[in-house]
Design a protein around this motif. Structure first.
Motif, PDB file in Angstrom:
ATOM      1  N   ASP A  17      -3.202  -9.700   7.497  1.00  0.00           N
ATOM      2  CA  ASP A  17      -2.063  -9.472   8.382  1.00  0.00           C
ATOM      3  C   ASP A  17      -1.055 -10.603   8.163  1.00  0.00           C
ATOM      4  OD1 ASP A  17      -0.294  -9.250  10.471  1.00  0.00           O
ATOM      5  OD2 ASP A  17      -1.822  -9.234  12.061  1.00  0.00           O
ATOM      6  N   ALA A  21      -1.967  -4.010   5.477  1.00  0.00           N
ATOM      7  CA  ALA A  21      -2.361  -4.417   6.834  1.00  0.00           C
ATOM      8  C   ALA A  21      -3.684  -3.789   7.263  1.00  0.00           C
ATOM      9  CB  ALA A  21      -1.277  -4.028   7.822  1.00  0.00           C
ATOM     10  N   GLY A  22      -3.902  -2.516   6.912  1.00  0.00           N
ATOM     11  CA  GLY A  22      -5.116  -1.869   7.404  1.00  0.00           C
ATOM     12  C   GLY A  22      -5.332  -0.484   6.824  1.00  0.00           C
ATOM     13  N   ASN A  23      -4.345   0.022   6.122  1.00  0.00           N
ATOM     14  CA  ASN A  23      -4.427   1.378   5.585  1.00  0.00           C
ATOM     15  C   ASN A  23      -5.179   1.354   4.244  1.00  0.00           C
ATOM     16  OD1 ASN A  23      -3.950   4.013   4.804  1.00  0.00           O
ATOM     17  ND2 ASN A  23      -1.849   4.012   5.590  1.00  0.00           N
ATOM     18  N   LYS A  35      15.736  -9.695   9.939  1.00  0.00           N
ATOM     19  CA  LYS A  35      16.237  -9.507   8.565  1.00  0.00           C
ATOM     20  C   LYS A  35      17.381 -10.483   8.260  1.00  0.00           C
ATOM     21  CE  LYS A  35      13.428  -6.225   7.277  1.00  0.00           C
ATOM     22  NZ  LYS A  35      12.377  -6.530   6.291  1.00  0.00           N
ATOM     23  N   ASN A  92       7.555  -8.427   1.353  1.00  0.00           N
ATOM     24  CA  ASN A  92       8.075  -7.087   1.608  1.00  0.00           C
ATOM     25  C   ASN A  92       7.561  -6.469   2.906  1.00  0.00           C
ATOM     26  OD1 ASN A  92       9.005  -4.209   0.768  1.00  0.00           O
ATOM     27  ND2 ASN A  92       6.783  -4.025   1.047  1.00  0.00           N
ATOM     28  N   ILE A 117       8.181   0.999  -0.365  1.00  0.00           N
ATOM     29  CA  ILE A 117       8.914   0.106  -1.265  1.00  0.00           C
ATOM     30  C   ILE A 117       7.967  -0.894  -1.945  1.00  0.00           C
ATOM     31  CG2 ILE A 117      10.593  -1.789  -1.277  1.00  0.00           C
ATOM     32  CD1 ILE A 117      12.150  -0.200   0.914  1.00  0.00           C
ATOM     33  N   SER A 132       0.821  -1.215   0.000  1.00  0.00           N
ATOM     34  CA  SER A 132       0.000   0.000   0.000  1.00  0.00           C
ATOM     35  C   SER A 132       0.853   1.263   0.000  1.00  0.00           C
ATOM     36  CB  SER A 132      -0.936  -0.002   1.214  1.00  0.00           C
ATOM     37  OG  SER A 132      -0.215  -0.341   2.376  1.00  0.00           O
ATOM     38  N   ARG A 133       2.084   1.136   0.476  1.00  0.00           N
ATOM     39  CA  ARG A 133       2.954   2.324   0.617  1.00  0.00           C
ATOM     40  C   ARG A 133       4.402   1.928   0.333  1.00  0.00           C
ATOM     41  NH1 ARG A 133       3.288   3.551   6.098  1.00  0.00           N
ATOM     42  NH2 ARG A 133       2.119   1.747   6.811  1.00  0.00           N
ATOM     43  N   TYR A 173      14.862  -6.158  14.787  1.00  0.00           N
ATOM     44  CA  TYR A 173      14.774  -5.980  13.324  1.00  0.00           C
ATOM     45  C   TYR A 173      15.934  -6.683  12.619  1.00  0.00           C
ATOM     46  CZ  TYR A 173      14.227  -3.226   8.961  1.00  0.00           C
ATOM     47  OH  TYR A 173      14.059  -2.808   7.660  1.00  0.00           O
ATOM     48  N   GLY A 199      19.562  -0.194   1.799  1.00  0.00           N
ATOM     49  CA  GLY A 199      20.149   0.698   2.808  1.00  0.00           C
ATOM     50  C   GLY A 199      19.061   1.632   3.303  1.00  0.00           C
ATOM     51  N   ILE A 207      16.210   4.091   2.587  1.00  0.00           N
ATOM     52  CA  ILE A 207      15.305   4.411   1.481  1.00  0.00           C
ATOM     53  C   ILE A 207      14.225   5.372   1.996  1.00  0.00           C
ATOM     54  CG2 ILE A 207      13.799   3.411  -0.307  1.00  0.00           C
ATOM     55  CD1 ILE A 207      16.761   2.345  -0.327  1.00  0.00           C
ATOM     56  N   THR A 262      11.028   6.476   2.783  1.00  0.00           N
ATOM     57  CA  THR A 262       9.639   6.012   2.944  1.00  0.00           C
ATOM     58  C   THR A 262       9.151   6.473   4.323  1.00  0.00           C
ATOM     59  OG1 THR A 262      10.182   3.951   4.093  1.00  0.00           O
ATOM     60  CG2 THR A 262      10.189   3.857   1.694  1.00  0.00           C
TER      61      THR A 262
HETATM   62  P1  NAP Z   1       6.544   1.452   5.041  1.00  0.00           P
HETATM   63  O1  NAP Z   1       6.586   2.635   4.138  1.00  0.00           O
HETATM   64  O2  NAP Z   1       6.382   1.649   6.503  1.00  0.00           O
HETATM   65  O3  NAP Z   1       5.360   0.479   4.494  1.00  0.00           O
HETATM   66  C1  NAP Z   1       5.125  -0.720   5.167  1.00  0.00           C
HETATM   67  C2  NAP Z   1       4.138  -1.543   4.380  1.00  0.00           C
HETATM   68  O4  NAP Z   1       3.994  -2.804   5.051  1.00  0.00           O
HETATM   69  C3  NAP Z   1       2.752  -0.933   4.316  1.00  0.00           C
HETATM   70  O5  NAP Z   1       2.187  -1.251   3.056  1.00  0.00           O
HETATM   71  C4  NAP Z   1       1.997  -1.645   5.441  1.00  0.00           C
HETATM   72  O6  NAP Z   1       0.589  -1.722   5.241  1.00  0.00           O
HETATM   73  C5  NAP Z   1       2.610  -3.024   5.332  1.00  0.00           C
HETATM   74  N1  NAP Z   1       2.501  -3.829   6.558  1.00  0.00           N
HETATM   75  C6  NAP Z   1       3.017  -3.579   7.797  1.00  0.00           C
HETATM   76  N2  NAP Z   1       2.672  -4.551   8.650  1.00  0.00           N
HETATM   77  C7  NAP Z   1       1.947  -5.451   7.943  1.00  0.00           C
HETATM   78  C8  NAP Z   1       1.274  -6.652   8.259  1.00  0.00           C
HETATM   79  N3  NAP Z   1       1.309  -7.166   9.510  1.00  0.00           N
HETATM   80  N4  NAP Z   1       0.584  -7.301   7.302  1.00  0.00           N
HETATM   81  C9  NAP Z   1       0.523  -6.813   6.027  1.00  0.00           C
HETATM   82  N5  NAP Z   1       1.146  -5.672   5.666  1.00  0.00           N
HETATM   83  C10 NAP Z   1       1.831  -4.996   6.607  1.00  0.00           C
HETATM   84  O7  NAP Z   1       7.847   0.561   4.886  1.00  0.00           O
HETATM   85  P2  NAP Z   1       8.983   0.534   3.739  1.00  0.00           P
HETATM   86  O8  NAP Z   1      10.043   1.476   4.125  1.00  0.00           O
HETATM   87  O9  NAP Z   1       8.356   0.618   2.406  1.00  0.00           O
HETATM   88  O10 NAP Z   1       9.567  -0.927   3.980  1.00  0.00           O
HETATM   89  C11 NAP Z   1       9.197  -2.051   3.200  1.00  0.00           C
HETATM   90  C12 NAP Z   1      10.136  -3.194   3.517  1.00  0.00           C
HETATM   91  O11 NAP Z   1      11.474  -2.821   3.223  1.00  0.00           O
HETATM   92  C13 NAP Z   1      10.129  -3.615   4.992  1.00  0.00           C
HETATM   93  O12 NAP Z   1      10.282  -5.011   5.091  1.00  0.00           O
HETATM   94  C14 NAP Z   1      11.356  -2.926   5.542  1.00  0.00           C
HETATM   95  O13 NAP Z   1      11.857  -3.573   6.671  1.00  0.00           O
HETATM   96  C15 NAP Z   1      12.307  -3.033   4.361  1.00  0.00           C
HETATM   97  N6  NAP Z   1      13.389  -2.058   4.396  1.00  0.00           N
HETATM   98  C16 NAP Z   1      13.128  -0.724   4.355  1.00  0.00           C
HETATM   99  C17 NAP Z   1      14.194   0.179   4.398  1.00  0.00           C
HETATM  100  C18 NAP Z   1      13.973   1.672   4.352  1.00  0.00           C
HETATM  101  O14 NAP Z   1      14.958   2.413   4.473  1.00  0.00           O
HETATM  102  N7  NAP Z   1      12.763   2.168   4.154  1.00  0.00           N
HETATM  103  C19 NAP Z   1      15.518  -0.297   4.489  1.00  0.00           C
HETATM  104  C20 NAP Z   1      15.736  -1.669   4.528  1.00  0.00           C
HETATM  105  C21 NAP Z   1      14.661  -2.545   4.463  1.00  0.00           C
HETATM  106  P3  NAP Z   1      -0.427  -0.529   5.745  1.00  0.00           P
HETATM  107  O15 NAP Z   1      -0.231   0.618   4.777  1.00  0.00           O
HETATM  108  O16 NAP Z   1      -1.772  -1.131   5.653  1.00  0.00           O
HETATM  109  O17 NAP Z   1       0.005  -0.173   7.129  1.00  0.00           O
END
Ligand code: NAP
Length: 243
Positions: free
Chosen positions: A63, A36-38, A159, A90, A16, A13-14, A155, A186, A188, A190
Motif C-alpha cells: 500500500d 494494492a490488493g487486486n 496532483k 502512478n 495507466i 495492475s490495471r 484530488y 486528461g 484516459i 480506465t
Molecule cells: P485505475 O485504473 O483505477 O488503477 C489504479 C491503480 O492504482 C491500480 O493498479 C490499483 O491497484 C493501484 N492503487 C490504488 N491505490 C493503491 C495503493 N494504496 N497502493 C498501491 N497501489 C494502489 O487508475 P488509472 O486511471 O490507471 O490511474 C492511474 C494514475 O493516473 C492515477 O494516479 C490517476 O490519478 C492518474 N490519472 C488518471 C486519469 C484518467 O483519466 N484515468 C487522468 C489523470 C490522471 P489494485 O488493482 O490492486 O486496486
C-alpha cells in the motif's frame, strides 16, 4: 541480482500503470508491478507482459499510502534486484464530491494515496538512485492538478502537490544524475473514468476522443528513458483539452 535495468511502477495492475509497465518491459527493463490488493489483475498483468515481451516481471503488493509498507516493499525489491533505475509514481485514487460535503476521511485518503505516497516510495528509492548516481522518476499528476476541477478539491490538491514535488526534487537531484518529471493526463479510458459521461466530455476535447493508457505509457517511457536533457517538466497528454 540483475544486470538489466529495473523499473518500478506503482499501481501497475490495471489502467495507466499497467500500460507503463508493458512499455518499459518492451524497452528492455525488468519491471516491478506494484498493486494494492487486486491479485487477479496483477497476475494477469504479469502474464501479459511476459507473453508480449519475453521478460520476467515481478508483482509486489504494498500500500503506497502506508510508509512502513512502502519501505518494506522497496527493501524487498533491492534484496531481489539490487537496483532501481526508473520509478513511476502512478498509483492513485479518486473520492470525488463537492468540497462542502467532503469528509476528512475522503480528503485524507486521497492526499495519502496520491501525494504522501510519493514521499513514502520516493524517499527510499532516491537514496538508492543517489548511490547509483543515476535514475529517473516520473510522477503521475493530472490536468486537475494544473487547472483544478470542481468536485475534486482533494484530488486536485494532491496532483498539484505532485507538481511542486517534481520541480523541487528535479532541482535537488539533478547534480546526482537523476531526472524527475511529471505527466498530466486528461481523460484516459480506465476503471477510474468508466462512470463519467464521456460523450459530454469529448465535446470539449479538440482531438474528439478520450486518451488510451498507451498514450500515457509512451509519454512516461519517453520521459523516463529517452529524455536525457529534460527534468522538472510537466507534460500534458490530454488531446488538447488544455491549451
Ligand atoms: P485505475 O485504473 O483505477 O488503477 C489504479 C491503480 O492504482 C491500480 O493498479 C490499483 O491497484 C493501484 N492503487 C490504488 N491505490 C493503491 C495503493 N494504496 N497502493 C498501491 N497501489 C494502489 O487508475 P488509472 O486511471 O490507471 O490511474 C492511474 C494514475 O493516473 C492515477 O494516479 C490517476 O490519478 C492518474 N490519472 C488518471 C486519469 C484518467 O483519466 N484515468 C487522468 C489523470 C490522471 P489494485 O488493482 O490492486 O486496486
Amino acid at each position: 541480482m540483475t544486470e538489466k535495468k529495473v523499473a518500478l511502477v506503482t499501481g501497475a495492475s490495471r489502467g495507466i500503470g499497467k500500460a507503463c509497465a508493458l512499455e518499459l518491459a518492451k524497452a528492455g527493463y525488468d519491471v516491478i508491478v506494484n498493486y494494492a490488493g487486486n491479485e487477479d489483475a496483477a497476475n494477469n498483468t504479469v502474464k501479459e507482459i511476459k507473453e508480449k515481451t519475453g521478460t520476467n516481471p515481478y508483482a509486489i503488493k504494498f500500500d503506497v499510502s502506508n510508509k512502513e509498507a512502502a519501505e518494506n516493499g522497496i527493501k524487498e525489491i533491492i534484496e531481489k534486484y539490487g537496483r532501481i533505475d526508473v520509478l513511476v509514481n502512478n498509483a492513485g485514487i479518486t473520492r470525488d464530491g463537492l468540497f462542502i460535503r467532503m469528509t476528512q476521511e475522503a480528503w485524507e485518503s486521497v492526499i495519502n494515496t496520491n501525494l504522501s505516497s510519493a514521499y513514502y516510495v520516493t524517499h527510499p528509492v532516491a537514496k538508492i538512485m543517489i548511490k547509483q548516481r543515476s535514475g529517473s522518476i516520473v510522477n503521475m499528476s493530472s490536468i486537475a492538478g494544473v487547472y483544478g476541477n470542481a468536485g475534486q478539491a482533494n484530488y486536485s490538491a494532491a496532483k498539484a502537490g505532485l507538481i511542486g514535488f517534481t520541480k523541487s526534487l528535479a532541482k535537488e537531484l539533478a547534480s546526482r544524475g537523476i531526472r524527475v518529471n511529471a505527466v498530466a493526463p486528461g481523460f484516459i479510458q480506465t476503471d477510474m473514468t468508466k462512470d463519467l459521461n464521456t460523450e459530454k466530455i469529448i465535446e470539449f476535447i479538440p482531438l474528439k476522443k478520450l486518451g488510451l493508457p498507451e498514450d500515457i505509457a509512451k509519454t512516461v517511457k519517453f520521459l523516463a528513458v529517452d529524455a536525457d536533457y529534460i527534468t522538472g517538466q510537466v507534460l500534458g497528454v490530454d488531446g488538447g483539452l488544455v491549451i
